[in-house]
Each structure stands twice: as C-alpha cells, then as structure tokens.
Write a protein that holds these residues in place. Sequence first.
Motif, PDB file in Angstrom:
ATOM      1  N   MET A 212     -33.449 -34.991 -45.290  1.00 34.28           N
ATOM      2  CA  MET A 212     -33.586 -36.260 -44.862  1.00 34.28           C
ATOM      3  C   MET A 212     -31.954 -36.853 -43.856  1.00 34.28           C
ATOM      4  O   MET A 212     -31.342 -36.020 -43.727  1.00 34.28           O
ATOM      5  N   SER A 213     -32.479 -36.602 -42.259  1.00 30.30           N
ATOM      6  CA  SER A 213     -30.968 -37.586 -41.525  1.00 30.30           C
ATOM      7  C   SER A 213     -30.360 -38.836 -41.625  1.00 30.30           C
ATOM      8  O   SER A 213     -31.200 -39.228 -41.766  1.00 30.30           O
ATOM      9  N   TYR A 214     -29.092 -38.630 -42.128  1.00 30.83           N
ATOM     10  CA  TYR A 214     -28.728 -40.238 -41.685  1.00 30.83           C
ATOM     11  C   TYR A 214     -28.486 -40.188 -40.176  1.00 30.83           C
ATOM     12  O   TYR A 214     -28.220 -41.663 -40.226  1.00 30.83           O
ATOM     13  N   VAL A 215     -29.156 -39.947 -39.270  1.00 30.81           N
ATOM     14  CA  VAL A 215     -29.224 -40.712 -37.706  1.00 30.81           C
ATOM     15  C   VAL A 215     -29.823 -40.102 -37.339  1.00 30.81           C
ATOM     16  O   VAL A 215     -30.319 -39.060 -37.319  1.00 30.81           O
ATOM     17  N   ASP A 216     -30.633 -40.660 -36.690  1.00 38.89           N
ATOM     18  CA  ASP A 216     -31.688 -40.681 -35.264  1.00 38.89           C
ATOM     19  C   ASP A 216     -31.450 -39.997 -34.653  1.00 38.89           C
ATOM     20  O   ASP A 216     -30.260 -40.470 -33.780  1.00 38.89           O
ATOM     21  N   LYS A 217     -32.359 -39.125 -33.428  1.00 40.09           N
ATOM     22  CA  LYS A 217     -32.615 -39.362 -31.801  1.00 40.09           C
ATOM     23  C   LYS A 217     -31.762 -40.949 -31.059  1.00 40.09           C
ATOM     24  O   LYS A 217     -30.112 -40.472 -30.364  1.00 40.09           O
ATOM     25  N   THR A 218     -32.504 -42.106 -31.817  1.00 40.44           N
ATOM     26  CA  THR A 218     -31.636 -43.135 -30.520  1.00 40.44           C
ATOM     27  C   THR A 218     -30.179 -43.459 -30.845  1.00 40.44           C
ATOM     28  O   THR A 218     -29.641 -43.606 -30.225  1.00 40.44           O
ATOM     29  N   TYR A 219     -29.499 -43.288 -32.405  1.00 39.35           N
ATOM     30  CA  TYR A 219     -28.364 -43.174 -32.703  1.00 39.35           C
ATOM     31  C   TYR A 219     -27.184 -42.489 -32.620  1.00 39.35           C
ATOM     32  O   TYR A 219     -26.461 -42.773 -31.518  1.00 39.35           O
ATOM     33  N   TYR A 220     -27.842 -41.160 -32.208  1.00 39.29           N
ATOM     34  CA  TYR A 220     -27.032 -40.000 -31.293  1.00 39.29           C
ATOM     35  C   TYR A 220     -26.794 -40.535 -30.114  1.00 39.29           C
ATOM     36  O   TYR A 220     -26.044 -40.733 -29.656  1.00 39.29           O
ATOM     37  N   LYS A 221     -28.230 -40.795 -29.784  1.00 40.22           N
ATOM     38  CA  LYS A 221     -28.184 -40.695 -27.971  1.00 40.22           C
ATOM     39  C   LYS A 221     -27.090 -42.184 -26.944  1.00 40.22           C
ATOM     40  O   LYS A 221     -26.532 -42.263 -26.042  1.00 40.22           O
ATOM     41  N   ASP A 222     -27.223 -43.350 -27.729  1.00 38.18           N
ATOM     42  CA  ASP A 222     -27.540 -44.301 -27.529  1.00 38.18           C
ATOM     43  C   ASP A 222     -26.491 -45.219 -27.189  1.00 38.18           C
ATOM     44  O   ASP A 222     -25.736 -45.495 -27.257  1.00 38.18           O
ATOM     45  N   SER A 223     -25.686 -45.118 -29.606  1.00 32.48           N
ATOM     46  CA  SER A 223     -24.476 -45.858 -30.475  1.00 32.48           C
ATOM     47  C   SER A 223     -23.535 -44.472 -29.777  1.00 32.48           C
ATOM     48  O   SER A 223     -22.280 -44.880 -29.746  1.00 32.48           O
ATOM     49  N   PHE A 224     -23.986 -43.648 -30.489  1.00 37.55           N
ATOM     50  CA  PHE A 224     -23.080 -42.690 -30.351  1.00 37.55           C
ATOM     51  C   PHE A 224     -21.992 -41.813 -29.405  1.00 37.55           C
ATOM     52  O   PHE A 224     -21.152 -41.600 -28.921  1.00 37.55           O
ATOM     53  N   GLY A 225     -23.548 -41.911 -28.014  1.00 43.24           N
ATOM     54  CA  GLY A 225     -23.486 -41.742 -26.479  1.00 43.24           C
ATOM     55  C   GLY A 225     -23.500 -39.850 -26.546  1.00 43.24           C
ATOM     56  O   GLY A 225     -22.633 -38.843 -25.710  1.00 43.24           O
ATOM     57  N   GLY A 226     -23.958 -38.975 -27.886  1.00 48.45           N
ATOM     58  CA  GLY A 226     -23.922 -37.890 -27.640  1.00 48.45           C
ATOM     59  C   GLY A 226     -24.943 -37.249 -26.103  1.00 48.45           C
ATOM     60  O   GLY A 226     -25.759 -37.527 -26.323  1.00 48.45           O
ATOM     61  N   THR A 227     -24.178 -36.208 -26.062  1.00 39.31           N
ATOM     62  CA  THR A 227     -25.077 -35.115 -24.924  1.00 39.31           C
ATOM     63  C   THR A 227     -25.623 -33.978 -24.417  1.00 39.31           C
ATOM     64  O   THR A 227     -25.588 -33.494 -24.010  1.00 39.31           O
ATOM     65  N   ILE A 228     -24.646 -33.597 -25.507  1.00 38.47           N
ATOM     66  CA  ILE A 228     -23.965 -32.008 -26.004  1.00 38.47           C
ATOM     67  C   ILE A 228     -25.621 -31.536 -26.851  1.00 38.47           C
ATOM     68  O   ILE A 228     -26.183 -30.397 -25.822  1.00 38.47           O
ATOM     69  N   ILE A 229     -26.793 -31.749 -27.671  1.00 36.72           N
ATOM     70  CA  ILE A 229     -27.795 -31.332 -27.923  1.00 36.72           C
ATOM     71  C   ILE A 229     -29.429 -31.819 -27.281  1.00 36.72           C
ATOM     72  O   ILE A 229     -29.029 -33.485 -26.704  1.00 36.72           O
ATOM     73  N   GLN A 230     -29.974 -30.477 -27.271  1.00 34.19           N
ATOM     74  CA  GLN A 230     -30.610 -31.083 -25.866  1.00 34.19           C
ATOM     75  C   GLN A 230     -31.720 -31.818 -26.718  1.00 34.19           C
ATOM     76  O   GLN A 230     -32.146 -31.570 -27.752  1.00 34.19           O
ATOM     77  N   ASP A 231     -32.607 -32.769 -25.870  1.00 32.31           N
ATOM     78  CA  ASP A 231     -33.858 -33.250 -26.184  1.00 32.31           C
ATOM     79  C   ASP A 231     -34.458 -32.445 -27.660  1.00 32.31           C
ATOM     80  O   ASP A 231     -35.014 -32.985 -28.848  1.00 32.31           O
ATOM     81  N   ASP A 232     -35.045 -31.729 -27.330  1.00 32.43           N
ATOM     82  CA  ASP A 232     -36.114 -30.557 -28.203  1.00 32.43           C
ATOM     83  C   ASP A 232     -35.309 -30.350 -29.476  1.00 32.43           C
ATOM     84  O   ASP A 232     -36.070 -29.828 -30.431  1.00 32.43           O
ATOM     85  N   HIS A 233     -33.719 -30.125 -29.921  1.00 34.05           N
ATOM     86  CA  HIS A 233     -33.133 -29.731 -31.064  1.00 34.05           C
ATOM     87  C   HIS A 233     -32.306 -31.042 -31.650  1.00 34.05           C
ATOM     88  O   HIS A 233     -31.937 -30.702 -32.078  1.00 34.05           O
TER      89      HIS A 233
END
Length: 120
Positions: free
Chosen positions: A1-22
């Motif tokens: 189980m992940s404590y963070v989803d893709k939306t949180y990573y990209k939108d709230s955290f502002g993550g850009t390092i990890i590619q979408d497929d990973h």
Amino acid sequence: MSYVDKTYYKDSFGGTIIQDDHIEQKLERSSDQIDTITYNRINSKGFDNLTDFQKDKIRKAVCIHADFIEQYGDYINMPLNGFSAGSVSVNFNSKTFNGVSTTQEVLNYLNQTGLTCRRI
C-alpha cells in the motif's frame, strides 16, 4: 500500500523527477521503505488513524524518498560510498536508518512524526 498517489506526487508535492509510467511503483517501494524506517508503526496504527500532521510529514517523506530512489537507485546498495579520479572526487552522502538508505531530509520529516523512536 502506498501512502501517496500519483495525483498527490504531481500536484501537491510538485514532483517532476519520476516518469509517469514508474510513479506508482516508486511510490509503493518508497512507502514500503518508510514502513521499515518507522518500524511498521504506520501500518500497525493505520494511516487513517494518524494525525493530520503525521500524515502530512509521511506523505512528504514518501515523495522525497521516491525521488531519491529514482535518482540514485543504482548507487544506493553499492559497496563504495565514493571514489576519486585525478582531481575529481565524488562522495555519496546518504543516511542509513534501520537498514534503509535515504536522505537526512526524509529522516527529519519522519522524526517529527514520533514514529521512528525505538522506545515506543
């Protein structure tokens, strides 16, 4: 189980390092390693039962650690912590806590939650 989803990573955290497929894979691996660092206390208490403050710090730690895994994954488990070649010297400055290599920033976030203390 992940404590963070893709939306949180990209939108709230502002993550850009990890590619979408990973993203999902890295976030789940990061969450697993955060569980190890916190002696599985997040899992045993239930993420939803934690305070909003603890959840916020854990989510940030998961994202930062996922970025760390993405950027330095090939070097994390190397037996060397640095090398020199002529006038160039490179050192890998990670912290190891409970068998997991991560950054001091991740440990700082997790220490604020009170879930990394060995005495609990």
